[in-house]
Every structure is written in C-alpha cells, then in structure tokens.
Write a protein that holds these residues in place. Structure first.
Motif, PDB file in Angstrom:
ATOM      1  N   GLY A  13       0.826  -1.195   0.000  1.00 17.32           N
ATOM      2  CA  GLY A  13       0.000   0.000   0.000  1.00 17.32           C
ATOM      3  C   GLY A  13       0.863   1.248   0.000  1.00 17.32           C
ATOM      4  O   GLY A  13       1.861   1.335  -0.722  1.00 17.32           O
ATOM      5  N   GLU A  14       0.505   2.200   0.837  1.00 16.07           N
ATOM      6  CA  GLU A  14       1.273   3.453   0.927  1.00 16.07           C
ATOM      7  C   GLU A  14       2.495   3.312   1.833  1.00 16.07           C
ATOM      8  O   GLU A  14       3.316   4.236   1.903  1.00 16.07           O
ATOM      9  N   ARG A  15       2.622   2.175   2.504  1.00 17.72           N
ATOM     10  CA  ARG A  15       3.722   1.985   3.447  1.00 17.72           C
ATOM     11  C   ARG A  15       4.616   0.843   2.980  1.00 17.72           C
ATOM     12  O   ARG A  15       4.625   0.474   1.820  1.00 17.72           O
ATOM     13  N   THR A  16       5.368   0.283   3.915  1.00 15.76           N
ATOM     14  CA  THR A  16       6.219  -0.866   3.600  1.00 15.76           C
ATOM     15  C   THR A  16       5.992  -1.947   4.643  1.00 15.76           C
ATOM     16  O   THR A  16       5.416  -1.697   5.716  1.00 15.76           O
ATOM     17  N   VAL A  17       6.430  -3.145   4.319  1.00 11.02           N
ATOM     18  CA  VAL A  17       6.391  -4.250   5.265  1.00 11.02           C
ATOM     19  C   VAL A  17       7.819  -4.774   5.415  1.00 11.02           C
ATOM     20  O   VAL A  17       8.577  -4.852   4.437  1.00 11.02           O
ATOM     21  N   SER A  18       8.201  -5.095   6.641  1.00 10.45           N
ATOM     22  CA  SER A  18       9.537  -5.629   6.913  1.00 10.45           C
ATOM     23  C   SER A  18       9.538  -7.131   6.690  1.00 10.45           C
ATOM     24  O   SER A  18       8.624  -7.830   7.139  1.00 10.45           O
ATOM     25  N   VAL A  19      10.553  -7.622   6.003  1.00  4.33           N
ATOM     26  CA  VAL A  19      10.656  -9.040   5.686  1.00  4.33           C
ATOM     27  C   VAL A  19      11.992  -9.566   6.214  1.00  4.33           C
ATOM     28  O   VAL A  19      13.049  -9.005   5.917  1.00  4.33           O
ATOM     29  N   GLU A  20      11.940 -10.634   6.992  1.00  2.00           N
ATOM     30  CA  GLU A  20      13.145 -11.260   7.510  1.00  2.00           C
ATOM     31  C   GLU A  20      13.239 -12.685   6.978  1.00  2.00           C
ATOM     32  O   GLU A  20      12.322 -13.490   7.162  1.00  2.00           O
ATOM     33  N   LEU A  21      14.347 -12.983   6.299  1.00  2.00           N
ATOM     34  CA  LEU A  21      14.562 -14.311   5.710  1.00  2.00           C
ATOM     35  C   LEU A  21      15.931 -14.830   6.158  1.00  2.00           C
ATOM     36  O   LEU A  21      16.866 -14.969   5.360  1.00  2.00           O
ATOM     37  N   ARG A  67      -2.261  -5.232  -0.997  1.00  2.00           N
ATOM     38  CA  ARG A  67      -3.444  -5.026  -0.155  1.00  2.00           C
ATOM     39  C   ARG A  67      -4.680  -5.696  -0.750  1.00  2.00           C
ATOM     40  O   ARG A  67      -5.481  -6.282  -0.048  1.00  2.00           O
ATOM     41  N   LEU A  68      -4.897  -5.530  -2.052  1.00  2.00           N
ATOM     42  CA  LEU A  68      -6.078  -6.051  -2.753  1.00  2.00           C
ATOM     43  C   LEU A  68      -7.380  -5.568  -2.094  1.00  2.00           C
ATOM     44  O   LEU A  68      -8.323  -6.333  -1.892  1.00  2.00           O
ATOM     45  N   THR A  69      -7.453  -4.280  -1.807  1.00  2.00           N
ATOM     46  CA  THR A  69      -8.666  -3.717  -1.216  1.00  2.00           C
ATOM     47  C   THR A  69      -9.850  -3.792  -2.174  1.00  2.00           C
ATOM     48  O   THR A  69     -11.006  -3.756  -1.740  1.00  2.00           O
ATOM     49  N   GLU A  70      -9.573  -3.891  -3.477  1.00  2.00           N
ATOM     50  CA  GLU A  70     -10.630  -4.012  -4.482  1.00  2.00           C
ATOM     51  C   GLU A  70     -10.749  -5.439  -5.009  1.00  2.00           C
ATOM     52  O   GLU A  70     -11.402  -5.668  -6.030  1.00  2.00           O
ATOM     53  N   GLY A  83       3.210  -2.077  -4.390  1.00  2.00           N
ATOM     54  CA  GLY A  83       2.754  -0.929  -3.611  1.00  2.00           C
ATOM     55  C   GLY A  83       1.631  -0.160  -4.270  1.00  2.00           C
ATOM     56  O   GLY A  83       1.125  -0.515  -5.331  1.00  2.00           O
ATOM     57  N   ALA A  84       1.203   0.925  -3.609  1.00  2.00           N
ATOM     58  CA  ALA A  84       0.107   1.760  -4.107  1.00  2.00           C
ATOM     59  C   ALA A  84       0.568   2.566  -5.315  1.00  2.00           C
ATOM     60  O   ALA A  84       1.743   2.926  -5.420  1.00  2.00           O
TER      61      ALA A  84
END
Length: 406
Positions: free
Chosen positions: A7-15, A308-311, A272-273
């Motif tokens: 979306g408008e932000r980010t997500v942290s990913v740990e691998l 997000r898939l809000t739609e 992202g958005a």
C-alpha cells in the motif's frame, strides 16, 4: 531484513535462512516537478502549445487515471497557463480521465488527483466513441468529446510498460480515451505475440508503433509527460509525442536498469500503491519480472508480491474479465492455449499471467482477499516469510514496476 512496499507503506521481511540479493537501480536525480513541467512546456519538441492553438478553440486534455501516479494537477497547471498564453480560456478546456477499460474514478479520487481542476474533468466513457480512421483493419475509436475538440493534449507517465516498452505519449489518449476495438486489437494475442513487443523497448516495437500511428489519426497535438524512479520524478518533456517518449524513456532506462544473474528460487517483487489495490494491477510485478528482458528465476521458481487487494480482483470491465478467465480455468496451460484463440478487450492481463504461470508459481501475501488469489491459479499467504521455502536463493526487487532487469 528488507523493506518492500505494501500500500502506501512498507512491510519488513526477515529471511534468515535464505540468501538474499537486492536489486536496486541507480535511481537518478529527482527534479522539482512544477519547475520541470514549466521548462518543458516553454521549450518543447516542436512548436509551443500556445502556437498550436487559436483563441476560442475547444481543447481536450486527456490525463491518466488512478492506476498511474502521474502528478496531473501540476501538469494541468502548466498546460492551462500555456493555453491561456495562446488565447484559450479555461472554460473551453475539457479534462478527460483516460480510463481505458478500468473503472470510473470517484469524485473524491478526481478531486485528490486534479485539485482545483476537478471541476472541468470527466471520466472517459468507452460507450461514447466515434471512429476516426483505421490501422491494419482495426477501427480507431476515440471518446466523442475528444474527437470533437479542435486541439487534443495528453499528459502521461513514461514508465516501463509490458507491451508498449514504455507508457506515455499518444497512449494516454489512444488507449485511455479509446474504444474496445483498438484496446482489443493492441492487447490481443496476435499483437502481444509479435517480436519486439516487450518491456523496456520502444524501437521496432509493433505495439508502440501502432499506438503512435493511432495518435496521428486521433490528432494528439501536444504531450506533457513525466518519468519517475525510486528517487521521485526524474524529468519532464513536452511537445510531439514520439520525441517526448524517446526523451523520457532514455532517462528512465539509465535510472532503472539493473544487471542480475539468473537461477533464483524466488523473486520478491514489490508493487505498492496504487497498483496493489487489485489483483489485476498487482500481477504486473510478476509479469514485469518474468517477461522482461532477463528472467532471473530458475525453472519452477516463484514470484512473491505483498499486496493489499482492497478491491479484490478489480472493479473495471477489464479487471472483471481478467478474473473470469483465471477463476474458471483448470490450469495455466489450458488457459494459455484457449486464450491464444482470442479474448475480449481487457482480458490481456490474464493471457500474460497465464504465460508466467506455465513456468512459475505466483504468490500474493498480506492481502485482504486471499480467496480471490487462490481462485485465480495463484497462492496466498499471510506473510512473505510463509511464501519462501527455507534455504531459498531470493532476489528482492523493491520496485518491480520501475526496475528493468537486464
């Protein structure tokens, strides 16, 4: 840990159990958009817009819709000032939102996108088109108010495009304000199978050539486009559409190209958005990675995109056709073979997704519509980590739509 868009932000990913490589393009140097737009309009490719109009002319300005992050309000500021310089009053200017077969924009979205210019804007209606000519046996339709205008102007974002090489130029008007015939022909299996129709290529690209010729028929007189990268907006260019696209595609190519190896188990493709609002647009991340100049995945590797898939699948005609094809298919191979025989305009994204799914898994994580994902021959997961097998060799492309893997 890496950050990818959601979306408008980010997500942290740990691998921690995987080898991770990040593909970061050079990015280029950002520009001040209002100043760059004013400079471009004052020094265009070809005559100035004020020299191409006459007092009292009816002018149609076709702008991008909610699926593009184009600063149309700023571009309209520059264009309307230039039209006033040529004796054209604001009251005779019609702003058309180029939807193609996407859903209409809401009043709130129009106000957010166009600011004080929202009062002279209207959504394109693909049911209200007239034929202005023919190319390769295909009728070229355009929204009736655009066809009736004395002067046609378009804005646009010159960014990597799956078929046109780079978007922008005449495409905003020809596709955005066009009818089903042109959209169906340019996005049909015959066109998309031609050599040269590929991401990041404008020279000897049959799709790009068709759009440019259609722009001549429609009478696209003047373009004001921008291009962008990770650092922001990188430049503006105005004037004749072909020159504008070539100018900005060169800037984008320098800013966005990244050399990568091949043989990765997974690619984490950030979108992202505004693209990750629906599955139709979100799948661009996977198709840009796999069907670009250089596919970095090993055979059987997967593409993973948080969205997000809000739609859901999407609300427009094209998005609904995309969902219908994928959700009723028995397999990617069967879908691909069936769609090679032809499909309705707007369904082309299902065709290219089927191409990818024949060789690779597509995973969508962190979404509000996992059931829609699973219905469409793809895999859903709550997190990126859940979609990556331990010990994988992972390529992270934080901005997959604005990175050219070479």
């Amino acid at each position: 840990m890496v950050e990818v868009p959601l979306g408008e932000r980010t997500v942290s990913v740990e691998l921690p159990d995987s080898a991770v490589t990040v593909a970061e393009p050079a990015g280029g140097d950002p520009v001040d958009v209002p100043a760059a737009a004013e400079r471009a309009v004052a020094d265009p490719h070809g005559p100035r817009l004020s020299e191409r109009v006459a007092p009292g002319d009816d002018v149609a300005v076709v702008v991008t819709d909610v699926t593009r992050a184009t600063p149309d309000d700023v571009l309209l500021d520059a264009l309307l000032a230039e039209l006033e310089r040529g004796g054209v009053d604001r009251e005779t200017v019609r702003v058309v939102l180029g939807l193609g077969l996407h859903r209409p924009m809401t009043d709130a979205e129009i106000r957010e996108a166009l600011g004080e210019h929202a009062d002279i804007a209207e959504n394109h209606d693909p049911e209200r088109t007239v034929v202005v000519g023919e190319i390769e046996g295909c009728p070229i339709e355009i929204y009736e108010p655009v066809a009736a205008a004395d002067t046609v102007v378009s804005t646009g974002m010159v960014e990597p495009h799956q078929y046109a090489g780079f978007s922008g130029g005449a495409k905003t008007a020809v596709i955005g304000a066009g009818g089903e015939s042109g959209i169906g022909y340019t996005h049909g299996p015959e066109m998309l199978s031609r050599p040269g129709v590929r991401l990041g290529r404008i020279d000897d690209n049959p799709f790009r050539d068709f759009v440019d010729r259609a722009g001549d028929l429609v009478g696209v007189d003047f373009c004001l486009n921008v291009t962008h990268g990770p650092a922001g907006m990188l430049g503006a260019s105005a004037g004749d559409s072909r020159a504008v696209v070539a100018d900005l595609a060169g800037i984008a190519q320098d800013a966005l190209a990244v050399e990568v190896e091949e043989g990765y188990d997974a690619v984490l493709a950030g979108v992202g958005a505004p693209k990750d609002a629906n599955l139709y647009q979100t799948t661009r991340g996977a198709t840009y990675v796999v069907l670009g100049a250089h596919n970095p995945l090993r055979e059987g590797g997967r593409v993973i995109t948080p969205a997000r898939l809000t739609e859901g699948a999407g609300e427009g005609t094209g998005e609904q056709r995309f969902h219908e094809w994928l959700s009723t298919a028995d397999s990617a191979e069967a879908l691909y073979e069936e769609m090679r025989q032809g499909y309705e305009p707007g369904s082309q994204r299902a065709f290219v997704v089927a191409q990818v799914l024949r060789d690779h898994e597509l995973w969508v994580t962190n979404s509000q519509a996992p059931g829609v994902v699973e219905d469409c021959l793809m895999h859903a997961a709550d997190s990126v980590e859940a979609a990556v097998d331990p010990g994988s060799d992972v390529l992270v492309v934080p901005d997959a739509l604005n990175t050219l893997l070479v």
